[in-house]
Design a protein around this motif. Structure first.
Motif, mmCIF file in Angstrom:
data_model
loop_
_atom_site.group_PDB
_atom_site.id
_atom_site.type_symbol
_atom_site.label_atom_id
_atom_site.label_comp_id
_atom_site.label_asym_id
_atom_site.label_seq_id
_atom_site.Cartn_x
_atom_site.Cartn_y
_atom_site.Cartn_z
ATOM 1 N N VAL A 39 1.121 14.893 -13.546
ATOM 2 C CA VAL A 39 -0.247 15.434 -14.415
ATOM 3 C C VAL A 39 -0.358 16.846 -14.059
ATOM 4 O O VAL A 39 -0.802 17.722 -14.791
ATOM 5 C CB VAL A 39 -1.606 14.414 -14.243
ATOM 6 N N SER A 40 -0.552 17.236 -12.682
ATOM 7 C CA SER A 40 -0.756 18.571 -12.301
ATOM 8 C C SER A 40 0.180 19.557 -13.001
ATOM 9 O O SER A 40 -0.317 20.589 -13.165
ATOM 10 C CB SER A 40 -0.790 18.481 -10.738
ATOM 11 N N VAL A 41 1.612 19.201 -12.733
ATOM 12 C CA VAL A 41 2.526 20.120 -13.336
ATOM 13 C C VAL A 41 2.406 20.350 -14.978
ATOM 14 O O VAL A 41 2.540 21.465 -15.385
ATOM 15 C CB VAL A 41 3.825 19.822 -13.044
ATOM 16 N N GLY A 42 1.967 19.082 -15.434
ATOM 17 C CA GLY A 42 1.825 19.374 -17.039
ATOM 18 C C GLY A 42 0.404 20.207 -17.218
ATOM 19 O O GLY A 42 0.480 20.762 -18.190
ATOM 20 N N LYS A 43 -0.622 19.847 -16.429
ATOM 21 C CA LYS A 43 -1.762 20.794 -16.896
ATOM 22 C C LYS A 43 -1.556 22.415 -16.669
ATOM 23 O O LYS A 43 -1.854 23.020 -16.998
ATOM 24 C CB LYS A 43 -2.987 20.268 -15.939
ATOM 25 N N LEU A 44 -0.846 22.561 -15.523
ATOM 26 C CA LEU A 44 -0.351 23.999 -15.098
ATOM 27 C C LEU A 44 0.634 24.809 -15.771
ATOM 28 O O LEU A 44 0.271 25.678 -16.338
ATOM 29 C CB LEU A 44 0.362 23.946 -13.652
ATOM 30 N N LEU A 66 0.795 -1.406 0.049
ATOM 31 C CA LEU A 66 -0.025 0.071 -0.156
ATOM 32 C C LEU A 66 0.875 1.163 -0.221
ATOM 33 O O LEU A 66 0.444 2.293 -0.667
ATOM 34 C CB LEU A 66 -1.030 0.094 1.026
ATOM 35 N N PRO A 67 2.033 1.304 0.710
ATOM 36 C CA PRO A 67 2.725 2.581 0.717
ATOM 37 C C PRO A 67 3.316 2.764 -0.699
ATOM 38 O O PRO A 67 3.445 4.126 -1.168
ATOM 39 C CB PRO A 67 3.749 2.402 1.693
ATOM 40 N N TYR A 68 3.825 1.932 -1.329
ATOM 41 C CA TYR A 68 4.235 2.041 -2.389
ATOM 42 C C TYR A 68 3.217 2.312 -3.629
ATOM 43 O O TYR A 68 3.657 3.355 -4.669
ATOM 44 C CB TYR A 68 4.898 0.789 -3.032
ATOM 45 N N GLY A 69 1.978 1.694 -3.495
ATOM 46 C CA GLY A 69 0.930 2.231 -4.220
ATOM 47 C C GLY A 69 0.530 3.776 -4.126
ATOM 48 O O GLY A 69 0.346 4.532 -5.054
ATOM 49 N N ILE A 70 0.726 4.167 -2.865
ATOM 50 C CA ILE A 70 0.278 5.488 -2.519
ATOM 51 C C ILE A 70 1.459 6.518 -3.044
ATOM 52 O O ILE A 70 1.203 7.527 -3.645
ATOM 53 C CB ILE A 70 -0.022 5.778 -1.254
ATOM 54 N N MET A 71 2.574 6.084 -3.073
ATOM 55 C CA MET A 71 3.941 6.971 -3.621
ATOM 56 C C MET A 71 3.747 7.036 -4.999
ATOM 57 O O MET A 71 3.681 7.888 -5.557
ATOM 58 C CB MET A 71 5.036 6.288 -3.168
ATOM 59 N N VAL A 72 3.493 5.890 -5.672
ATOM 60 C CA VAL A 72 3.422 6.014 -7.341
ATOM 61 C C VAL A 72 2.107 6.671 -7.514
ATOM 62 O O VAL A 72 2.327 7.476 -8.668
ATOM 63 C CB VAL A 72 3.081 4.570 -7.683
ATOM 64 N N GLY A 73 1.067 6.841 -6.866
ATOM 65 C CA GLY A 73 -0.366 7.586 -7.190
ATOM 66 C C GLY A 73 0.172 9.098 -7.015
ATOM 67 O O GLY A 73 -0.275 9.698 -7.838
ATOM 68 N N MET A 74 0.856 9.356 -6.141
ATOM 69 C CA MET A 74 1.352 10.980 -5.684
ATOM 70 C C MET A 74 2.322 11.358 -6.621
ATOM 71 O O MET A 74 2.054 12.495 -7.168
ATOM 72 C CB MET A 74 1.953 11.023 -4.143
ATOM 73 N N PHE A 75 3.105 10.456 -7.331
ATOM 74 C CA PHE A 75 4.008 10.786 -8.395
ATOM 75 C C PHE A 75 3.312 11.255 -9.567
ATOM 76 O O PHE A 75 3.393 12.043 -10.197
ATOM 77 C CB PHE A 75 5.116 9.775 -8.577
#
Length: 86
Positions: A23-28, A9-18
């Motif tokens: 995506v957020s930086v690209g959209k910005l 689960l922590p690895y999944g959360i980290m990959v999700g946050m990356f």
């Protein structure tokens, strides 16, 4: 013996946050460029043309189809002349 899913689960959360931050930086960046994709590998001529477009339209990636420059653009010159050359 298998790996319990709670350990992943922590690895999944980290990959999700990356993924979310990428995506957020690209959209910005896309929003900052007037909805167009970011420019890469700009040379001096491209920078001059982007500055010209910014002076004509108000933002870097803006383009206009008007054949004449707006009022006051003839005084909106980016070149600075030394005072000793009059």
């Amino acid at each position: 013996m298998g790996v319990p899913f709670e350990a992943l689960l922590p690895y999944g959360i980290m990959v999700g946050m990356f993924a979310f931050s990428a995506v957020s930086v690209g959209k910005l960046r896309q929003m900052q460029n007037g909805g167009k994709r970011a420019r890469r590998g700009l040379d001096a001529w491209d920078r001059v043309m982007l500055e010209r477009d910014r002076r004509l339209t108000g933002f870097m990636r803006g383009q206009t189809d008007k054949p004449e420059a707006p009022k006051g653009f003839e005084l909106n010159n980016p070149w600075r002349v030394e005072y000793r050359f009059f």
